[in-house]
Design an enzyme around this catalytic site. Structure first.
Site, short mmCIF file in Angstrom:
data_model
loop_
_atom_site.label_atom_id
_atom_site.label_comp_id
_atom_site.label_asym_id
_atom_site.label_seq_id
_atom_site.Cartn_x
_atom_site.Cartn_y
_atom_site.Cartn_z
N TYR A 1 43.75 20.66 -57.10
CA TYR A 1 44.34 21.58 -58.06
C TYR A 1 45.61 22.25 -57.52
O TYR A 1 46.49 22.62 -58.28
CB TYR A 1 43.33 22.68 -58.43
CG TYR A 1 42.35 22.30 -59.51
CD1 TYR A 1 41.52 21.21 -59.37
CD2 TYR A 1 42.27 23.05 -60.68
CE1 TYR A 1 40.61 20.88 -60.36
CE2 TYR A 1 41.35 22.73 -61.68
CZ TYR A 1 40.52 21.64 -61.50
OH TYR A 1 39.62 21.32 -62.49
N LYS B 1 32.62 13.01 -51.00
CA LYS B 1 32.84 11.56 -51.08
C LYS B 1 33.25 11.10 -49.67
O LYS B 1 34.32 10.52 -49.46
CB LYS B 1 33.91 11.26 -52.14
CG LYS B 1 34.12 9.79 -52.48
CD LYS B 1 32.96 9.15 -53.24
CE LYS B 1 33.21 7.64 -53.40
NZ LYS B 1 32.05 6.94 -53.96
N ASP C 1 29.25 10.49 -56.61
CA ASP C 1 28.80 9.56 -57.67
C ASP C 1 27.28 9.62 -57.81
O ASP C 1 26.73 9.69 -58.90
CB ASP C 1 29.30 8.13 -57.41
CG ASP C 1 29.12 7.67 -55.97
OD1 ASP C 1 28.70 8.48 -55.10
OD2 ASP C 1 29.39 6.48 -55.68
N ASP D 1 34.29 21.02 -61.01
CA ASP D 1 34.72 21.09 -62.41
C ASP D 1 33.96 20.04 -63.22
O ASP D 1 33.41 20.33 -64.29
CB ASP D 1 36.23 20.85 -62.49
CG ASP D 1 36.74 20.90 -63.92
OD1 ASP D 1 36.33 21.81 -64.66
OD2 ASP D 1 37.53 20.00 -64.31
N ASP E 1 30.41 20.64 -66.05
CA ASP E 1 30.32 20.22 -67.46
C ASP E 1 29.11 19.31 -67.67
O ASP E 1 28.39 19.42 -68.66
CB ASP E 1 31.59 19.48 -67.92
CG ASP E 1 32.65 20.41 -68.50
OD1 ASP E 1 32.74 21.57 -68.03
OD2 ASP E 1 33.40 19.99 -69.40
#
Ligand code: IPM
Ligand code: MG
Length: 366
Positions: free
Chosen positions: A141, A191, A223, A247, A251
């Protein structure tokens, strides 16, 4: 207590939902004898229209002077063509940076009355109670260098995903401390099989974990974490992760609760010299342009964020619990907005019902 709060409704449904959260704050403050010193400001598209910038120096100053900020939502399709520095979302990112809120806490609970509101099977989501601890001031970001270059078929773009020891250390400590107030488990998501940044992340989290022998730590690749969240959500207590992964996963986790409109969040930095812990409180959902102006957006994510504000920035636990209990009651007995099992309530009727329940409970306990 005097509560200095800056309210930034922002765009889309932002104004409608924060209005209800403010109503709830007023109700609680009246009942408990707190003084609500509230100011309102502009952010996002609302600020772009008025000042040409997604966040003005005046708003940043007001945020710095406040003990806590209650934000609605930012962004609308009509601003999406603007260059990155002028997009509505930039206002929120600049605000997070300016306030120094590096830890975004997103609690996710499955409410029994809403098991049917999730597309996932009841047996799977029943008992879900997790806390996402998302790093909020680093990573892709904000990483430099970043650019969008060239024209036509020569166009290229890149972003950078940096994390330093210190950035990982402070968010890891936050996660371990919070785990101690819950079920003593941290799942760190990265990751590390591909990214150097994640290798550092995993090293540092593991080092800090040594100071918290009472907290169990495990690591998941992002993942796999995305899959585990919907396969075995009860396996999570505190989910610690970096900015972009957090983020995305938050959701996804909203599906466990039944509607993204329910989820609150609070973003915290370090305690100030005066002992205060300023925070930025916002529901995790966006500006929902399709719902804006209809009066049917779910205000419970914003109202829950106001409860989080009372608890985390002001230490008012009983007041926060009164709001949370009222939210639970309204979820169970209605009214609810259409996102929850086709409820027929409005934004204002849900907010009003939360206030009534808080008042009714205060009478009973007096
Ligand atoms: C969120 C939102 C923001 C983010 C956007 C609006 C910049 O999606 O708070 O989850 O990506 O952090
Ligand atoms: Mg998001």
């Amino acid at each position: 207590m005097r509560l200095n709060i800056l309210v930034l409704p922002g765009d889309g449904i932002g104004a409608e939902i924060t209005r209800e959260a403010v109503k709830v704050l007023r109700t609680v403050c009246e009942l408990h004898g707190h003084e609500l010193a509230m100011k309102e400001g502009l952010i996002g598209g609302a600020s772009l229209d008025a000042t040409g910038s997604p966040i003005s120096a005046a708003t940043l100053k007001a945020a710095g002077a406040a003990d806590a900020v209650l934000l609605g939502a930012v962004g609308l399709p009509k601003y999406d063509h603007l260059p990155p520095a002028q997009r509505a979302e930039r206002g929120l990112l600049d605000l997070r940076q300016a306030m120094g809120v590096f830890a975004n806490l997103r609690p996710v609970k499955a409410h029994p009355a809403l098991y049917g509101a999730s597309p996932l099977k009841e047996a799977l989501i029943a008992g879900t109670d997790l806390l996402i601890v998302r790093e909020l001031m680093g990573g892709l970001y904000f990483g430099q260098p970043r650019a969008f270059e060239g024209t036509g078929k020569d166009r290229r773009a890149f972003n950078t995903l940096p994390y330093s020891y210190v950035e990982v250390e402070r968010i890891a400590r936050m996660a371990f401390e919070l785990a101690r107030t819950r079920r003593n488990k941290v799942t760190s998501v990265d990751k590390a099989n591909v990214l150097e940044t994640s290798q550092l992340w995993r090293q540092v989290v593991t080092e800090i974990a040594a100071e918290y022998p009472d907290v169990t730590l495990d690591h998941l690749y992002v993942d796999n974490a995305a899959m585990q969240l919907v396969l075995n959500p009860k396996g999570f207590d505190v989910l610690l992760t970096e900015n972009l992964f957090g983020d995305i996963l938050s959701d996804e986790a909203a599906v466990l609760a039944g509607s993204i409109g329910l989820l609150p969040s609070g973003s915290l930095g370090s305690r100030r010299a005066d002992g205060k812990l300023p925070g930025l409180y916002e529901p995790i959902h966006g500006s929902a342009p399709d719902l804006a102006g209809k009066g049917i957006a779910n205000p419970l994510g914003s109202i829950g964020s106001a409860a989080a504000m009372l608890e985390w920035s002001f230490g008012l636990k009983a007041e926060a619990q009164a709001i949370e209990a009222a939210i639970d009651h309204v979820i169970q007995h209605g009214p609810t907005t259409p996102d929850l099992l086709g409820g027929t309530g409005t934004t204002a009727s849900v907010g009003g019902a939360v206030c009534s329940r808080i008042k009714a409970m205060a009478k009973v306990t007096k």
